[in-house]
Design a protein around this motif. Sequence first.
Motif, PDB file in Angstrom:
ATOM      1  N   UNK A 340       0.824  -1.195   0.000  1.00  0.00           N
ATOM      2  CA  UNK A 340       0.000   0.000   0.000  1.00  0.00           C
ATOM      3  C   UNK A 340       0.869   1.260   0.000  1.00  0.00           C
ATOM      4  N   UNK A 341       0.280   2.350  -0.424  1.00  0.00           N
ATOM      5  CA  UNK A 341       0.914   3.663  -0.343  1.00  0.00           C
ATOM      6  C   UNK A 341       0.084   4.537   0.591  1.00  0.00           C
ATOM      7  N   UNK A 342       0.753   5.363   1.390  1.00  0.00           N
ATOM      8  CA  UNK A 342       0.050   6.323   2.235  1.00  0.00           C
ATOM      9  C   UNK A 342      -0.400   7.496   1.366  1.00  0.00           C
ATOM     10  N   UNK A 343      -1.668   7.832   1.436  1.00  0.00           N
ATOM     11  CA  UNK A 343      -2.205   8.905   0.607  1.00  0.00           C
ATOM     12  C   UNK A 343      -1.557  10.250   0.938  1.00  0.00           C
ATOM     13  N   UNK A 344      -1.374  10.512   2.224  1.00  0.00           N
ATOM     14  CA  UNK A 344      -0.868  11.822   2.631  1.00  0.00           C
ATOM     15  C   UNK A 344       0.653  11.943   2.597  1.00  0.00           C
ATOM     16  N   UNK A 345       1.342  10.826   2.392  1.00  0.00           N
ATOM     17  CA  UNK A 345       2.803  10.845   2.265  1.00  0.00           C
ATOM     18  C   UNK A 345       3.222   9.662   1.395  1.00  0.00           C
ATOM     19  N   UNK A 346       3.263   9.859   0.074  1.00  0.00           N
ATOM     20  CA  UNK A 346       3.538   8.744  -0.835  1.00  0.00           C
ATOM     21  C   UNK A 346       4.946   8.174  -0.758  1.00  0.00           C
TER      22      UNK A 346
END
Length: 360
Positions: A340-346
């Motif tokens: 997964x990727x963090x939306x607020x910190x890619x």
Amino acid sequence: MARIFKASICFLFAVLLTALIINIGKFTYQDSLYISPELSASAQAKKQEQVYLGGMPIGMTIKSQGVIIIGITDITTSEGQLAPSKAAGLASGDILTEIAGETIDNVVSLDQIINKEENAGQRLVLKYIRNNRPRITHITPACDSSSGRYKLGLWIRDSAAGIGTITFMKQTKHGYYFGALGHPICDPDTLTMVPVRSGDIYKCSIIGIKKSQKGAPGEIKGVFLKEGKKLGTIKKNNKFGVFGEMDEKIVNPLYPKPVEICKRRAVKPGRAKIIATIDNEIKEYNIEIIKTSFQKTSEEKSMVIRVVDEELIKKTGGIVQGMSGSPIIQNGKLVGAVTHVFINDPTKGFGVYLDWMIEE
């Protein structure tokens, strides 16, 4: 087609309806558990287990076991608007598996079964799955005025396609067993995990990259030909990835020889690498494992990672959709896969321990 979970993460795999051109974009604390001498011996034996590393993109197509409801609608009949599916208590995300005693293989078979002379307009027994639990209901198909055919008032889907990254290949007596993605292929509208009836994997080429930005994950754009040569078949699709069989392995030029598997208890916060294919070139990129989770039983989101490689950040902004399944390497051993990727910190994302993938 990727979906945001808890407003902070995003799957790195997209599920599309076309299999010809796929556009990806629209998916610590230390273990202090006591280990008995018997378990230690077993762990030591398993420590020598080796696999071939992935990092290469693959195209995937899946035909579902049953059909997935993606929407419910009314039917215009001679008696007015009727809603058989609503009356039967069905909902988006339900998987229809059997009706009138016959297996539902796909969209066409469902239509054929309910329009048989003995079934048309009759109250039928319908078996379906909701939240992984089998259920039974009764439904009466209604005759559509415009077509003259009986319908249930459903929008349904029986297949999915997309691209992702292969994580590992393990040699067997009959070829190679592979694992990819690190998370399931889900229906893009309902997020229902697609149950596999059959599936295939193909060679995939990367045709473009959209960089990740805060609040907007980037994407890998890839293309594969469904009519091209198959690399293997898909046997499983579950919360830890997609798994199947290959006749021949795909060679990773960076690691042509097999590498050891690192068990989850040995994974530590610190320097690591991921293997990914960007611009059709497979390379290693520097990351940090910034948190590991103690997981006594199989669970997702095993670790938090951060991309620190300037080259990768310059090209992609960090983690992008389509990197799902990229192998995570620590001290020369395979420890897991990017998921997964963090939306607020890619530059940050989740990874899953290889333990959970290899056990599948």
